[in-house]
Write a protein that holds these residues in place. Structure first.
Motif, short mmCIF file in Angstrom:
data_model
loop_
_atom_site.label_atom_id
_atom_site.label_comp_id
_atom_site.label_asym_id
_atom_site.label_seq_id
_atom_site.Cartn_x
_atom_site.Cartn_y
_atom_site.Cartn_z
N UNK A 270 -3.61 -5.26 -9.21
CA UNK A 270 -3.02 -5.20 -7.87
C UNK A 270 -3.67 -6.25 -6.97
N UNK A 271 -2.94 -6.67 -5.95
CA UNK A 271 -3.42 -7.69 -5.02
C UNK A 271 -3.77 -7.05 -3.68
N UNK A 272 -4.98 -7.29 -3.21
CA UNK A 272 -5.45 -6.83 -1.90
C UNK A 272 -5.17 -5.34 -1.65
N UNK A 273 -5.82 -4.52 -2.44
CA UNK A 273 -5.72 -3.08 -2.28
C UNK A 273 -6.76 -2.64 -1.24
N UNK A 274 -6.29 -2.04 -0.16
CA UNK A 274 -7.18 -1.58 0.91
C UNK A 274 -7.99 -0.39 0.45
N UNK A 275 -9.26 -0.39 0.82
CA UNK A 275 -10.11 0.75 0.49
C UNK A 275 -9.71 1.96 1.33
N UNK A 276 -9.92 3.12 0.76
CA UNK A 276 -9.64 4.36 1.46
C UNK A 276 -10.71 5.38 1.12
N UNK A 277 -11.23 6.08 2.14
CA UNK A 277 -12.17 7.16 1.84
C UNK A 277 -11.45 8.45 1.46
N UNK A 278 -10.15 8.46 1.54
CA UNK A 278 -9.39 9.68 1.26
C UNK A 278 -8.74 9.71 -0.12
N UNK A 279 -8.50 8.54 -0.69
CA UNK A 279 -7.85 8.50 -2.01
C UNK A 279 -8.32 7.31 -2.82
N UNK A 280 -8.39 7.51 -4.13
CA UNK A 280 -8.67 6.41 -5.05
C UNK A 280 -7.36 5.70 -5.32
N UNK A 281 -7.37 4.38 -5.17
CA UNK A 281 -6.15 3.58 -5.33
C UNK A 281 -6.22 2.72 -6.58
N UNK A 282 -5.10 2.63 -7.27
CA UNK A 282 -5.04 1.88 -8.53
C UNK A 282 -5.14 0.39 -8.28
N UNK A 283 -6.07 -0.26 -9.02
CA UNK A 283 -6.20 -1.72 -8.93
C UNK A 283 -5.93 -2.40 -10.28
N UNK A 284 -6.09 -1.65 -11.38
CA UNK A 284 -5.82 -2.19 -12.72
C UNK A 284 -5.09 -1.10 -13.50
N UNK A 285 -4.03 -1.50 -14.21
CA UNK A 285 -3.28 -0.52 -14.98
C UNK A 285 -2.88 -1.13 -16.31
N UNK A 286 -3.12 -0.39 -17.38
CA UNK A 286 -2.70 -0.81 -18.71
C UNK A 286 -1.96 0.36 -19.36
#
Length: 178
Positions: free
Chosen positions: A122-138
């Motif tokens: 993923x490109x420029x994923x904003x950090x969040x203290x409330x949820x883990x966000x996907x940055x790499x997926x296979x």
């Protein structure tokens, strides 16, 4: 004597092969190879702290980037997802806060096996203290060794209005089976 020879020849041709085969036994075994889900994600130990310095007026207008080379190393024996989160907003002693959402990360596969079929970043994923966000997926394959550079970007949005000092938060990377 002829009888003896005849008996011996008969024994050799008829009885001995049966005795030899009677001693041979067969056995079989089912062989299984059991593949378990094994995953590992490590952060480069020499990069345990990432500093984004705002030291010029352009930094406050344009933001600041830093590229941490070979920052993450991923192993997965099957499909996987890597997620990122912040444990909190960035805090400075005294209670001043920079929202974690003003910091973004972008992973880029740069070492090891970089051409994993179906793997996306993923490109420029904003950090969040409330949820883990996907940055790499296979979603189709694992990888035995892929390293990623990670670009950290701080937008600088509203930073000029804050007190000087160091604002900190812990960034957490996790790997999960897909």
């Amino acid at each position: 004597m002829k009888r003896f020879l005849l008996c011996m020849v008969s024994f050799v041709f008829f009885a001995l092969p049966h005795l030899m085969f009677a001693q041979v036994q067969n056995g079989s075994v089912r062989l299984n190879v059991v593949l378990s889900q094994v995953q590992s994600l490590t952060v480069n130990q020499s990069q345990g702290q990432v500093d984004l310095h705002f030291s010029q007026k352009e930094d406050f207008r344009d933001g600041v980037d830093i590229n941490e080379r070979n920052h993450l190393n991923v192993f997965s024996s099957g499909r996987f997802v890597v997620k990122v989160s912040a444990q909190s907003d960035l805090v400075r002693p005294g209670g001043h806060v920079i929202p974690a959402s003003t910091i973004a990360v972008t992973p880029v596969a740069t070492g090891g096996i970089t051409q994993v079929p179906g793997m996306t970043t993923a490109n420029k994923v904003s950090l969040s203290p409330r949820e883990a966000r996907t940055i790499i997926k296979s979603p189709t394959h694992g990888t035995i060794a892929t390293s990623f550079d990670v670009l950290y970007h701080a937008s600088g949005e509203g930073y000029a209005m804050l007190d000087n000092g160091t604002y900190s938060a812990t960034v957490v990377y996790t790997i999960e089976a897909e």
